[in-house]
Design a protein around this motif. Sequence first.
Motif, short mmCIF file in Angstrom:
data_model
loop_
_atom_site.label_atom_id
_atom_site.label_comp_id
_atom_site.label_asym_id
_atom_site.label_seq_id
_atom_site.Cartn_x
_atom_site.Cartn_y
_atom_site.Cartn_z
N PHE A 7 0.83 -1.20 0.00
CA PHE A 7 0.00 0.00 0.00
C PHE A 7 0.87 1.26 0.00
CE2 PHE A 7 -2.07 3.46 2.26
CZ PHE A 7 -3.29 3.55 1.61
N LEU A 8 1.91 1.26 0.82
CA LEU A 8 2.78 2.43 0.92
C LEU A 8 3.54 2.68 -0.38
CD1 LEU A 8 4.12 1.94 4.56
CD2 LEU A 8 2.42 3.60 3.76
N ILE A 9 3.88 1.61 -1.05
CA ILE A 9 4.55 1.77 -2.35
C ILE A 9 3.61 2.45 -3.34
CG2 ILE A 9 5.46 0.52 -4.35
CD1 ILE A 9 6.55 -1.57 -2.37
N SER B 282 13.29 2.23 -7.22
CA SER B 282 13.95 2.91 -6.11
C SER B 282 12.91 3.19 -5.03
CB SER B 282 14.59 4.22 -6.58
OG SER B 282 15.17 4.90 -5.50
N VAL B 283 12.82 2.30 -4.05
CA VAL B 283 11.83 2.42 -2.99
C VAL B 283 12.48 3.08 -1.79
CG1 VAL B 283 10.27 1.15 -1.48
CG2 VAL B 283 10.71 0.34 -3.79
N PRO B 284 11.84 4.07 -1.18
CA PRO B 284 12.41 4.70 0.00
C PRO B 284 12.76 3.67 1.06
CG PRO B 284 10.46 5.89 -0.74
CD PRO B 284 10.54 4.64 -1.55
N ASP B 285 13.84 3.91 1.78
CA ASP B 285 14.30 2.94 2.77
C ASP B 285 13.24 2.61 3.81
OD1 ASP B 285 16.70 2.83 1.54
OD2 ASP B 285 17.70 4.29 2.85
N ILE B 286 12.38 3.61 4.10
CA ILE B 286 11.38 3.39 5.13
C ILE B 286 10.43 2.26 4.78
CG2 ILE B 286 9.75 5.03 4.17
CD1 ILE B 286 10.49 4.41 7.91
N TYR B 287 10.32 1.96 3.42
CA TYR B 287 9.40 0.89 2.99
C TYR B 287 10.08 -0.48 2.99
CZ TYR B 287 6.75 4.87 1.23
OH TYR B 287 6.08 6.04 1.10
N GLN B 288 11.39 -0.48 3.13
CA GLN B 288 12.11 -1.75 3.10
C GLN B 288 11.99 -2.44 4.45
OE1 GLN B 288 13.27 -2.92 0.50
NE2 GLN B 288 13.89 -1.29 -0.91
#
Length: 694
Positions: free
Chosen positions: A545-547, A682-688
Amino acid sequence: MGDAIPVTVQRGLADKLYEKRKIAALEIEGIVKQLAVAGDHEKISAVISILTTEFTYSPQTNHRKGGLLGLAAVTVGLATAAPQHLDEIVPPVLNSFLDQDSRVRYYACEALYNIAKVVRGEFIVFFNSIFDALCKLSADSDANVQSAAHLLDRLIKDIVTEGDQFSIEEFIPLLRERMNVLNPYVRQFLVGWITVLDSVPEIDMLGFLPDFLDGLFNMLSDSSHEIRQQADSALSEFLNEIKSNPNVDFGRMAEILVHRASSPDEFTRLTSITWIYEFIRLAADQIVPYYADILGATLPLISDKEEKIRVVARETNEELRALRADPTEGFDIGAMLSISRRGLTSEWEATRIEALHWIGALLTRYQAEVIPHLNDIFDSLLTALSDPSDEVVLLVLEVHASIAQDASHFRQLLVFLVHTFRSNHLLLEKRGALIVRRLCVLLDAERVYREFSMILEGEDDLGFASIMVQALNLILLTSPELAGLRSLLNQSLVNNAGRDLFLSLYSSWCHSPMATICLCLLAQAYSHAGSIIQSLGEEDINEKFLIQLDKLIRLLETPTFVYLRFQLLEPGKFTWLLKSLYGLLMLLPQQSAAFKILRTRLKTVPLNSYSSEQLRRLQNLQISDNRHQDAENTINFAHRLQQFGHMRRQHRMYAKSHLQSRNSSPSPSLSQRLESSYRPSSVPDIYQPSTSSR
C-alpha cells in the motif's frame, strides 16, 4: 552366308592391327557398293548379319572392333540405300556402347558417327536410343571415349536442328528421367541439349518446360561453376521467352518454384523468388490457387541472410498483396491464413511482421470469409502478444482490433489478455502499458476500460486483480491516449456519462485501495476519497500500500492533477480535498520522500488568508460546494463505501489463506511474483523491511 564376305577379308577385320582392319573395311565397302548397284539386298543383309553375329557380338575384342568398322563401311557403301538397312546396322553398334573395353566403345562412337553422316535425317528414328547411349558416354571413364562421344553428339544435334523429323513429345520423358542425375558430365550434356532444342523455332521446348524445370533449378547448386552458369543461362533464356509469350503452364511451374525457394543454396533461392515475382506480374490470374504456397515461400525469404534475396522477396510480397483475388476462383482464404499463422512462429521479426500485415489485409478485404477461420488463428494471434518485438505486438493489436469489431470477439480478446497477464507477469510488467494503451486507441478507451473492469470485478485471484487494477489505474493516470477518459471522469459528479464510467470502474478498482482513492480524486469525489481513507484498517496499510501511495503522491505533482493543485487555492471550497490529502499525509511515514513532497505541497495552501470564522468552519468541515454536493447525491456513495469495505474484507481473507498456503509451500505464488514485479526501482528505505524482520 559366310561366302558373303571373303575369308581373307574376315581375317583382316579380326586382325589386331588397326590398319589391316581398316583395309578389310574398305574391301567390304566395295563389296556392298556392287551389291547395292545390283539391287541384291538379300546378300547385303547377309553381309550385315556376318558382321553382327561373328564380329560385333564376338568374345574377341579385335573381332568386335572390326565388326564396327565393317558396319560403318556397309553404310558408306550403301549410300542412299542405307536407310532400308538401318534396323540391321544400328542396334549392334548401340549395343557396343556398353562394351567393357574402352577401345570398343570408342570405335562404336566412330562407327555411329560415320553412319549418321551418311543417313542424316533418317537417323532420327533411333534418336532416343542414341540419346540414352550418349548420355552414358558423356560420363565415360575414358577421356578418348568422351571426346568421341562429344563429336558424335555435335553431329546428332546438327541433324536434329536441320530436319523436321524429331519428336519432342517422345524425347521429353527421356529428358525428364535424367534431369536429376548428379554426374557433372551428364548435366552438361543435358543442358546442352535443352539449349540446342530451345533454339530450334519448330520445337516447342517452352511448352514442356515444367517437365524439366526442376532439374535445371537443381543444377544451380552444382559444385561446378560452369554447370551453374549453363543452367542459369538456360533459365534466363526461358524466362525471357515466357515474358514474350506467356502461354505456359504457370501453375505446374509455380509448384516447382515454391519448392526450390526453400533451397539451402543462395543462388537457387534468388532465382526461384525472381521467377515467382515475374509470374505474379505476368499471370496473376493463372496462379490464384497457388497464392498460399507462394506466400509460404516468400515470407521466410523476407528475412533471408542475403540482401538480394530479401529485396526481391519484399517486392514479390508487395506484388502479391496488391492483387485482388476472388475466393470463388480458387483463392483459398483458409490456406492463406494458415501460412500467415505459420509466419508468426518465425524466429525472424521481419517475417512475423509481414505475416501480421497479411492477416490484417485479409481481414480488411475478406472479413466475411475470414471469420469462419478465426478459431484456427486466434490462439496464435493471442500468443503473439508476448512477442519480444514491440512492432510485432503493435501489429498484433491492430489485427485484434479489427477482429474485435465484433462484440463477442472483443470480450474474448480482453478475457484472454487478463488470463495471459495472470499467467505471465513479465508480459504485464513489460508490455502491459503498451498493449492497453494501443487497444484504447484502436478500440475506444472507454469501451476497453469498462470491459476490463467487468472482467476483473469477478476475478478469483484477488492478488492478481489488485495488481492488474493498479496497472490499469497507472495507465489511466499517465497515458496521453487516455486524456479523454480522464476528462470524462473529471465530470463524474456533474455529467451522466462521467458518472456511468466512474461507477463502471469503481467495482473493480475496489481491488486496490490506492487505485480507488486515485479514481475518486480523478472524479473529484473528494468526500468519498476521505471516507475511504478513514475506512482503511491496519491490515490495509502494508508495504504494498505504501509503495502505491508513494506513486500517487508523485503523480499528484504531474500535469494530470494540475486541476487538483489549483483547487487547493480555495481550501474553503474544497474542504474534502484538503482533508483527503491530509489523511494521506497521516498515512505516510515521516521519513519518506513522499511525506516531504506532500507536506511541502500542503504548506502552499493559503489558509492564512481566511478569517477566524472561516477557519473555524473549515476545522468543523462544514464548508461544502453546493454544486458538488448536489451532484454527489446522484451517486450513492454510502453504498459504494459498503462495496469497498466488502471487497477489503474479501482481500483480507484471501491474504490470510494465501499466507497459510505460503507457509506450507516454499515456492512463491503468482500474485506474490506479480506484486514484487511492481515494486518501484527505487523504494524509500522506510518501505524496506528491516534486517531483523527478514
